[in-house]
Write an enzyme that holds these catalytic residues in place. Structure first.
Site, PDB file in Angstrom:
ATOM      1  N   LYS A  80      53.076  36.129  61.940  1.00  0.00           N
ATOM      2  CA  LYS A  80      52.180  37.242  61.600  1.00  0.00           C
ATOM      3  C   LYS A  80      51.422  37.647  62.856  1.00  0.00           C
ATOM      4  CE  LYS A  80      50.886  39.619  57.986  1.00  0.00           C
ATOM      5  NZ  LYS A  80      51.795  40.132  56.948  1.00  0.00           N
ATOM      6  N   GLY A 179      47.309  49.430  40.419  1.00  0.00           N
ATOM      7  CA  GLY A 179      47.570  50.010  41.737  1.00  0.00           C
ATOM      8  C   GLY A 179      48.844  50.819  41.698  1.00  0.00           C
TER       9      GLY A 179
HETATM   10  P1  NAD Z   1      49.786  51.086  48.688  1.00  0.00           P
HETATM   11  O1  NAD Z   1      48.624  51.127  49.604  1.00  0.00           O
HETATM   12  O2  NAD Z   1      50.812  52.163  48.750  1.00  0.00           O
HETATM   13  O3  NAD Z   1      49.264  51.019  47.158  1.00  0.00           O
HETATM   14  C1  NAD Z   1      48.215  50.238  46.731  1.00  0.00           C
HETATM   15  C2  NAD Z   1      47.468  51.036  45.656  1.00  0.00           C
HETATM   16  O4  NAD Z   1      46.516  50.162  45.040  1.00  0.00           O
HETATM   17  C3  NAD Z   1      46.696  52.229  46.196  1.00  0.00           C
HETATM   18  O5  NAD Z   1      47.025  53.389  45.456  1.00  0.00           O
HETATM   19  C4  NAD Z   1      45.224  51.838  46.001  1.00  0.00           C
HETATM   20  O6  NAD Z   1      44.386  52.939  45.713  1.00  0.00           O
HETATM   21  C5  NAD Z   1      45.327  50.898  44.813  1.00  0.00           C
HETATM   22  N1  NAD Z   1      44.210  49.960  44.657  1.00  0.00           N
HETATM   23  C6  NAD Z   1      43.512  49.314  45.624  1.00  0.00           C
HETATM   24  N2  NAD Z   1      42.565  48.523  45.058  1.00  0.00           N
HETATM   25  C7  NAD Z   1      42.691  48.669  43.720  1.00  0.00           C
HETATM   26  C8  NAD Z   1      42.009  48.118  42.602  1.00  0.00           C
HETATM   27  N3  NAD Z   1      41.003  47.264  42.758  1.00  0.00           N
HETATM   28  N4  NAD Z   1      42.397  48.488  41.362  1.00  0.00           N
HETATM   29  C9  NAD Z   1      43.396  49.377  41.184  1.00  0.00           C
HETATM   30  N5  NAD Z   1      44.074  49.946  42.223  1.00  0.00           N
HETATM   31  C10 NAD Z   1      43.724  49.587  43.459  1.00  0.00           C
HETATM   32  O7  NAD Z   1      50.453  49.640  48.897  1.00  0.00           O
HETATM   33  P2  NAD Z   1      51.920  49.156  48.539  1.00  0.00           P
HETATM   34  O8  NAD Z   1      52.797  49.338  49.722  1.00  0.00           O
HETATM   35  O9  NAD Z   1      52.329  49.662  47.217  1.00  0.00           O
HETATM   36  O10 NAD Z   1      51.655  47.587  48.436  1.00  0.00           O
HETATM   37  C11 NAD Z   1      50.979  47.041  47.317  1.00  0.00           C
HETATM   38  C12 NAD Z   1      50.887  45.530  47.477  1.00  0.00           C
HETATM   39  O11 NAD Z   1      52.196  44.988  47.650  1.00  0.00           O
HETATM   40  C13 NAD Z   1      50.075  45.054  48.688  1.00  0.00           C
HETATM   41  O12 NAD Z   1      49.418  43.852  48.335  1.00  0.00           O
HETATM   42  C14 NAD Z   1      51.156  44.778  49.720  1.00  0.00           C
HETATM   43  O13 NAD Z   1      50.725  43.826  50.669  1.00  0.00           O
HETATM   44  C15 NAD Z   1      52.247  44.223  48.851  1.00  0.00           C
HETATM   45  N6  NAD Z   1      53.593  44.336  49.421  1.00  0.00           N
HETATM   46  C16 NAD Z   1      54.089  45.548  49.772  1.00  0.00           C
HETATM   47  C17 NAD Z   1      55.369  45.623  50.309  1.00  0.00           C
HETATM   48  C18 NAD Z   1      55.971  46.947  50.697  1.00  0.00           C
HETATM   49  O14 NAD Z   1      57.180  47.004  50.913  1.00  0.00           O
HETATM   50  N7  NAD Z   1      55.206  48.018  50.768  1.00  0.00           N
HETATM   51  C19 NAD Z   1      56.143  44.460  50.484  1.00  0.00           C
HETATM   52  C20 NAD Z   1      55.594  43.230  50.099  1.00  0.00           C
HETATM   53  C21 NAD Z   1      54.308  43.185  49.574  1.00  0.00           C
END
Ligand code: NAD
Length: 360
Positions: A80, A179
């Protein structure tokens, strides 16, 4: 904090530190374990309140990447990167300097995007190192990981449905999504494209995301706090870490937890708390491995989406193995996933000692 003792206790190989005053850069790279291959993990841009908090974060996250890749059957270790800055402070100079930092590790760490990063930042980074992954497809990379992550959540949900209700189909189920960002939107799309007649209950703190959710078929939108108390079959945390804790677990009215968010359990014992409540927890790093699997399909080969999809589909089998280990050993699924990853690492460590010796 005694960093060396922490690293020894958790099996970390290396912690590297880099400063560049002209570029405004203060950064760390943690390499947790390279048994299976070079360490892979995103670079997080986050303004931690203290250096200690930043160090703990990068060490903890690098370890999680080792487990994620090991359980997914990938040939990567866990690493990381962390840039101590606000995203408004990012610059080309900063990213090029971080690239030199990555290059200085000679390929022991492969960088990609994480919270606070954009593809432009990766492109700048790639000017000073070959060890960048996840660049846009137009530049020979595998591009946005969220479509594959969304597909992986869907496959994990199907395995959970089989484990809990005896059949793969999700039709007739209610899924509460916390989310509605990139990964959740791809999950919803997969459910629709595969003809699953589900009801969705969606929440987000952001009004634009809530508005997008209202356009989804069979979806209702609730407030962020309501989501924990919503009667549903599956709760899908797709926003933040730490959402499964002493306050929320007693409130859950679901039978399965399966979502994309990293580090969903506030502490390891919350995996046991879910098991005690009779809730089947799909360990986050098993569920959300689609992103790293997508990247694995560009390292050393020309990226193929078909190959990434086929490998991501195997999340279904991995989730089934986790459920089987949990049942067989009488442990929580969280512990079962750790066992799966640790067993693979132990086997490969032995082989390396006998036939290959240390590669790195
Ligand atoms: P993103 O930023 O596109 O979406 C996250 C959403 O959650 C946003 O719309 C935000 O407004 C909302 N949010 C934040 N706090 C909140 C709360 N307290 N209650 C309700 N909604 C809330 O992120 P993403 O890419 O969809 O990733 C989501 C999660 O998945 C993260 O934890 C990320 O680390 C994990 N993740 C993502 C990927 C990927 O490929 N993008 C891969 C592995 C893990």
């Amino acid at each position: 904090m005694n960093i060396l003792s922490y690293m020894e206790a958790h099996g970390h190989e290396q912690l590297a530190v880099w400063t560049d005053r002209e570029a405004g850069l203060r950064a760390f790279i943690a390499v947790h374990d390279t048994t299976l291959g070079p360490s892979l993990g995103g670079v997080r841009v986050w303004n931690h309140p203290t250096e200690e908090a930043a160090l703990m974060d990068v060490l903890r996250l690098s370890q999680a990447m080792t487990y994620k890749s090991a359980a997914a059957g990938l040939h990567f270790g866990g690493g990381k990167g962390l840039i101590m800055a606000d995203r408004t402070q990012k610059s080309e100079a900063m990213m090029r300097s971080f690239g030199r930092f990555v290059e200085s590790l000679g390929g022991r760490y492969l960088a990609t995007e994480d919270v606070g990063m954009a593809s432009q930042d990766l492109e700048w980074m790639a000017q000073s190192t070959r060890h960048v992954t996840g660049l846009p497809v137009s530049q020979g990379g595998s591009g946005d990981t969220s479509p594959m992550t969304g597909y992986g959540i869907y496959m994990a949900m199907r395995a959970c449905a089989r484990g809990r209700w005896g059949g793969d189909s999700l039709s007739g189920r209610t899924i509460a999504i916390q989310g509605f960002g990139n990964t959740a939107a791809w999950l919803a799309r997969n459910l629709q494209e595969h003809g699953e007649e589900v009801k969705l209950v969606i929440t987000d703190i952001n009004e634009a995301a809530r508005e997008r959710a209202r356009q989804v078929k069979n979806a209702t939108v609730v407030s962020p706090e309501q989501v924990y108390d919503t009667p549903c079959d599956i709760f899908a945390p797709c926003a933040l870490g730490g959402v499964l804790n002493d306050d929320t677990i007693p409130r859950l009215r679901c039978q399965v937890v399966c979502g994309s968010a990293n580090n969903q359990l506030l502490a390891p014992e919350h995996g046991d708390a879910l098991q005690k409540r009779g809730i089947l927890y799909a360990p986050d790093y098993i569920v959300n491995a689609g992103g790293v699997i997508n990247i694995s399909c560009e390292v050393g080969v020309k990226y193929s989406e078909a190959s990434a999809r086929e490998k991501t589909a195997r999340i279904y089998d991995t989730m089934q193995r986790v459920i089987a280990i949990a049942k067989g050993d009488g442990v929580s699924t969280a512990k079962a996933a750790d066992r799966l990853a640790e067993e693979r690492l132990a086997v490969v460590r032995k082989v390396r000692r006998v036939y290959v010796g240390r590669t790195y």
